[in-house]
Design a protein around this motif. Sequence first.
Motif, PDB file in Angstrom:
ATOM      1  N   VAL A   1      37.455  33.503  43.153  1.00 42.86           N
ATOM      2  CA  VAL A   1      37.935  32.263  42.566  1.00 42.86           C
ATOM      3  C   VAL A   1      39.344  32.440  42.003  1.00 42.86           C
ATOM      4  O   VAL A   1      39.786  33.558  41.728  1.00 42.86           O
ATOM      5  CB  VAL A   1      36.996  31.781  41.432  1.00 42.86           C
ATOM      6  CG1 VAL A   1      35.574  31.591  41.962  1.00 42.86           C
ATOM      7  CG2 VAL A   1      37.002  32.751  40.266  1.00 42.86           C
ATOM      8  N   VAL A   2      40.027  31.313  41.848  1.00 42.44           N
ATOM      9  CA  VAL A   2      41.318  31.275  41.156  1.00 42.44           C
ATOM     10  C   VAL A   2      41.119  30.461  39.886  1.00 42.44           C
ATOM     11  O   VAL A   2      40.980  29.233  39.948  1.00 42.44           O
ATOM     12  CB  VAL A   2      42.420  30.630  42.027  1.00 42.44           C
ATOM     13  CG1 VAL A   2      43.749  30.627  41.275  1.00 42.44           C
ATOM     14  CG2 VAL A   2      42.549  31.334  43.364  1.00 42.44           C
ATOM     15  N   PRO A   3      41.047  31.112  38.721  1.00 44.39           N
ATOM     16  CA  PRO A   3      40.822  30.373  37.472  1.00 44.39           C
ATOM     17  C   PRO A   3      41.957  29.386  37.183  1.00 44.39           C
ATOM     18  O   PRO A   3      43.129  29.664  37.446  1.00 44.39           O
ATOM     19  CB  PRO A   3      40.771  31.472  36.404  1.00 44.39           C
ATOM     20  CG  PRO A   3      40.459  32.725  37.156  1.00 44.39           C
ATOM     21  CD  PRO A   3      41.120  32.562  38.494  1.00 44.39           C
ATOM     22  N   ILE A   4      41.590  28.247  36.638  1.00 43.68           N
ATOM     23  CA  ILE A   4      42.557  27.213  36.259  1.00 43.68           C
ATOM     24  C   ILE A   4      42.793  27.229  34.750  1.00 43.68           C
ATOM     25  O   ILE A   4      43.844  26.822  34.264  1.00 43.68           O
ATOM     26  CB  ILE A   4      42.066  25.824  36.718  1.00 43.68           C
ATOM     27  CG1 ILE A   4      41.927  25.792  38.243  1.00 43.68           C
ATOM     28  CG2 ILE A   4      42.994  24.720  36.241  1.00 43.68           C
ATOM     29  CD1 ILE A   4      41.280  24.535  38.774  1.00 43.68           C
ATOM     30  N   GLY A   5      41.824  27.739  33.995  1.00 46.63           N
ATOM     31  CA  GLY A   5      41.955  27.777  32.535  1.00 46.63           C
ATOM     32  C   GLY A   5      40.601  27.943  31.891  1.00 46.63           C
ATOM     33  O   GLY A   5      39.660  28.453  32.494  1.00 46.63           O
ATOM     34  N   LEU A   6      40.491  27.505  30.650  1.00 46.81           N
ATOM     35  CA  LEU A   6      39.255  27.590  29.873  1.00 46.81           C
ATOM     36  C   LEU A   6      39.058  26.301  29.088  1.00 46.81           C
ATOM     37  O   LEU A   6      40.020  25.683  28.665  1.00 46.81           O
ATOM     38  CB  LEU A   6      39.310  28.759  28.883  1.00 46.81           C
ATOM     39  CG  LEU A   6      39.075  30.178  29.374  1.00 46.81           C
ATOM     40  CD1 LEU A   6      39.396  31.151  28.245  1.00 46.81           C
ATOM     41  CD2 LEU A   6      37.650  30.369  29.844  1.00 46.81           C
TER      42      LEU A   6
ATOM     43  N   ASN B   1      47.982  32.781  38.474  1.00 41.84           N
ATOM     44  CA  ASN B   1      47.437  32.219  39.715  1.00 41.84           C
ATOM     45  C   ASN B   1      46.761  33.308  40.556  1.00 41.84           C
ATOM     46  O   ASN B   1      46.923  33.372  41.770  1.00 41.84           O
ATOM     47  CB  ASN B   1      48.549  31.528  40.518  1.00 41.84           C
ATOM     48  CG  ASN B   1      48.000  30.517  41.509  1.00 41.84           C
ATOM     49  OD1 ASN B   1      46.975  29.883  41.249  1.00 41.84           O
ATOM     50  ND2 ASN B   1      48.659  30.372  42.647  1.00 41.84           N
ATOM     51  N   GLU B   2      45.980  34.157  39.895  1.00 45.78           N
ATOM     52  CA  GLU B   2      45.359  35.299  40.553  1.00 45.78           C
ATOM     53  C   GLU B   2      43.984  34.957  41.126  1.00 45.78           C
ATOM     54  O   GLU B   2      43.240  34.162  40.560  1.00 45.78           O
ATOM     55  CB  GLU B   2      45.188  36.457  39.567  1.00 45.78           C
ATOM     56  CG  GLU B   2      46.493  37.048  39.073  1.00 45.78           C
ATOM     57  CD  GLU B   2      46.258  38.139  38.042  1.00 45.78           C
ATOM     58  OE1 GLU B   2      45.087  38.342  37.647  1.00 45.78           O
ATOM     59  OE2 GLU B   2      47.237  38.776  37.627  1.00 45.78           O
ATOM     60  N   VAL B   3      43.658  35.605  42.233  1.00 49.62           N
ATOM     61  CA  VAL B   3      42.309  35.537  42.783  1.00 49.62           C
ATOM     62  C   VAL B   3      41.495  36.656  42.133  1.00 49.62           C
ATOM     63  O   VAL B   3      41.911  37.812  42.132  1.00 49.62           O
ATOM     64  CB  VAL B   3      42.310  35.723  44.316  1.00 49.62           C
ATOM     65  CG1 VAL B   3      40.869  35.724  44.849  1.00 49.62           C
ATOM     66  CG2 VAL B   3      43.120  34.623  44.987  1.00 49.62           C
ATOM     67  N   ILE B   4      40.357  36.317  41.547  1.00 48.48           N
ATOM     68  CA  ILE B   4      39.493  37.325  40.947  1.00 48.48           C
ATOM     69  C   ILE B   4      38.094  37.227  41.560  1.00 48.48           C
ATOM     70  O   ILE B   4      37.672  36.162  42.020  1.00 48.48           O
ATOM     71  CB  ILE B   4      39.403  37.181  39.411  1.00 48.48           C
ATOM     72  CG1 ILE B   4      38.802  35.824  39.019  1.00 48.48           C
ATOM     73  CG2 ILE B   4      40.772  37.353  38.777  1.00 48.48           C
ATOM     74  CD1 ILE B   4      38.536  35.695  37.523  1.00 48.48           C
ATOM     75  N   GLU B   5      37.411  38.334  41.558  1.00 50.84           N
ATOM     76  CA  GLU B   5      36.037  38.369  42.055  1.00 50.84           C
ATOM     77  C   GLU B   5      35.090  38.390  40.866  1.00 50.84           C
ATOM     78  O   GLU B   5      35.260  39.198  39.942  1.00 50.84           O
ATOM     79  CB  GLU B   5      35.811  39.611  42.920  1.00 50.84           C
ATOM     80  CG  GLU B   5      34.418  39.661  43.550  1.00 50.84           C
ATOM     81  CD  GLU B   5      34.230  40.901  44.407  1.00 50.84           C
ATOM     82  OE1 GLU B   5      34.424  40.806  45.633  1.00 50.84           O
ATOM     83  OE2 GLU B   5      33.892  41.968  43.844  1.00 50.84           O
ATOM     84  N   ILE B   6      34.114  37.505  40.862  1.00 48.06           N
ATOM     85  CA  ILE B   6      33.167  37.432  39.753  1.00 48.06           C
ATOM     86  C   ILE B   6      31.735  37.518  40.276  1.00 48.06           C
ATOM     87  O   ILE B   6      31.444  37.147  41.416  1.00 48.06           O
ATOM     88  CB  ILE B   6      33.330  36.125  38.941  1.00 48.06           C
ATOM     89  CG1 ILE B   6      33.037  34.900  39.808  1.00 48.06           C
ATOM     90  CG2 ILE B   6      34.707  36.051  38.308  1.00 48.06           C
ATOM     91  CD1 ILE B   6      32.981  33.591  39.032  1.00 48.06           C
ATOM     92  N   LYS B   7      30.877  38.043  39.416  1.00 46.90           N
ATOM     93  CA  LYS B   7      29.437  38.013  39.666  1.00 46.90           C
ATOM     94  C   LYS B   7      28.867  36.942  38.764  1.00 46.90           C
ATOM     95  O   LYS B   7      28.926  37.063  37.535  1.00 46.90           O
ATOM     96  CB  LYS B   7      28.817  39.373  39.355  1.00 46.90           C
ATOM     97  CG  LYS B   7      27.313  39.435  39.569  1.00 46.90           C
ATOM     98  CD  LYS B   7      26.788  40.829  39.212  1.00 46.90           C
ATOM     99  CE  LYS B   7      25.280  40.910  39.386  1.00 46.90           C
ATOM    100  NZ  LYS B   7      24.766  42.253  39.006  1.00 46.90           N
ATOM    101  N   HIS B   8      28.330  35.884  39.365  1.00 46.38           N
ATOM    102  CA  HIS B   8      27.873  34.739  38.590  1.00 46.38           C
ATOM    103  C   HIS B   8      26.347  34.674  38.599  1.00 46.38           C
ATOM    104  O   HIS B   8      25.710  34.613  39.652  1.00 46.38           O
ATOM    105  CB  HIS B   8      28.455  33.441  39.160  1.00 46.38           C
ATOM    106  CG  HIS B   8      28.130  32.237  38.340  1.00 46.38           C
ATOM    107  ND1 HIS B   8      27.211  31.292  38.736  1.00 46.38           N
ATOM    108  CD2 HIS B   8      28.589  31.832  37.131  1.00 46.38           C
ATOM    109  CE1 HIS B   8      27.116  30.340  37.817  1.00 46.38           C
ATOM    110  NE2 HIS B   8      27.951  30.638  36.840  1.00 46.38           N
TER     111      HIS B   8
END
Length: 201
Positions: A168-173, A150-157
């Motif tokens: 964002v907080v990823p939910i899965g793939l 349940n980590e907050v990560i920073e992404i360059k999109h």
Amino acid sequence: MTKSQNLLEVLFYINNKKIFTARDVSDTFGISIRTAHRYLMDLSNSGVPIYTEQGRNGGYRLLKNSVLPPVTFSIDEGMAIIFAFQNLNNFQSLPFDMNYETVTQKILTLFSDETKRVIENNSKFIEYFSNRMHETKIDLKQIIEASMNNEVIEIKHNSPNKVTIRNVVPIGLYTYNGKWYMPSYDLNISDIRSFRVDRIE
């Protein structure tokens, strides 16, 4: 079923029980209590650590974590597993390390030589074709770990129109049409959004 198959089924059953009686085995498999006792004795003689519990509420007990029942597959199940791994071979990026040829050979070792020949011959007439999966710039394992924690990560999109930095907080793939997607809770908009993983840095 043969006696060896019956014994294997009983082994699977008692391996998941804390304590059991011959009556439990008898009722579960529709056999006589005498036959249940004989099966348990046969398993014990073959090295399965079954212990007798004395007393009013006694019965049998299997030493926990001491038995790993063998996994058996039918020919159809073996074909299905190999076919599924053939599909995974189309991915250039996966959230786990896997060598298709190595896994296939390990699966085939579970079968008799005759069954193995049948599976290998049948495999010659089945081929899986799909879009070649896009390669990602980031390690998919990182996304799985962030989702689990349940980590907050920073992404360059990198979208077609602009480049944005998002928290964002990823939910899965999930994968669709040859591409990996990362559904996430986007803190920038306070809503759920799916990001194409091959566009993430």
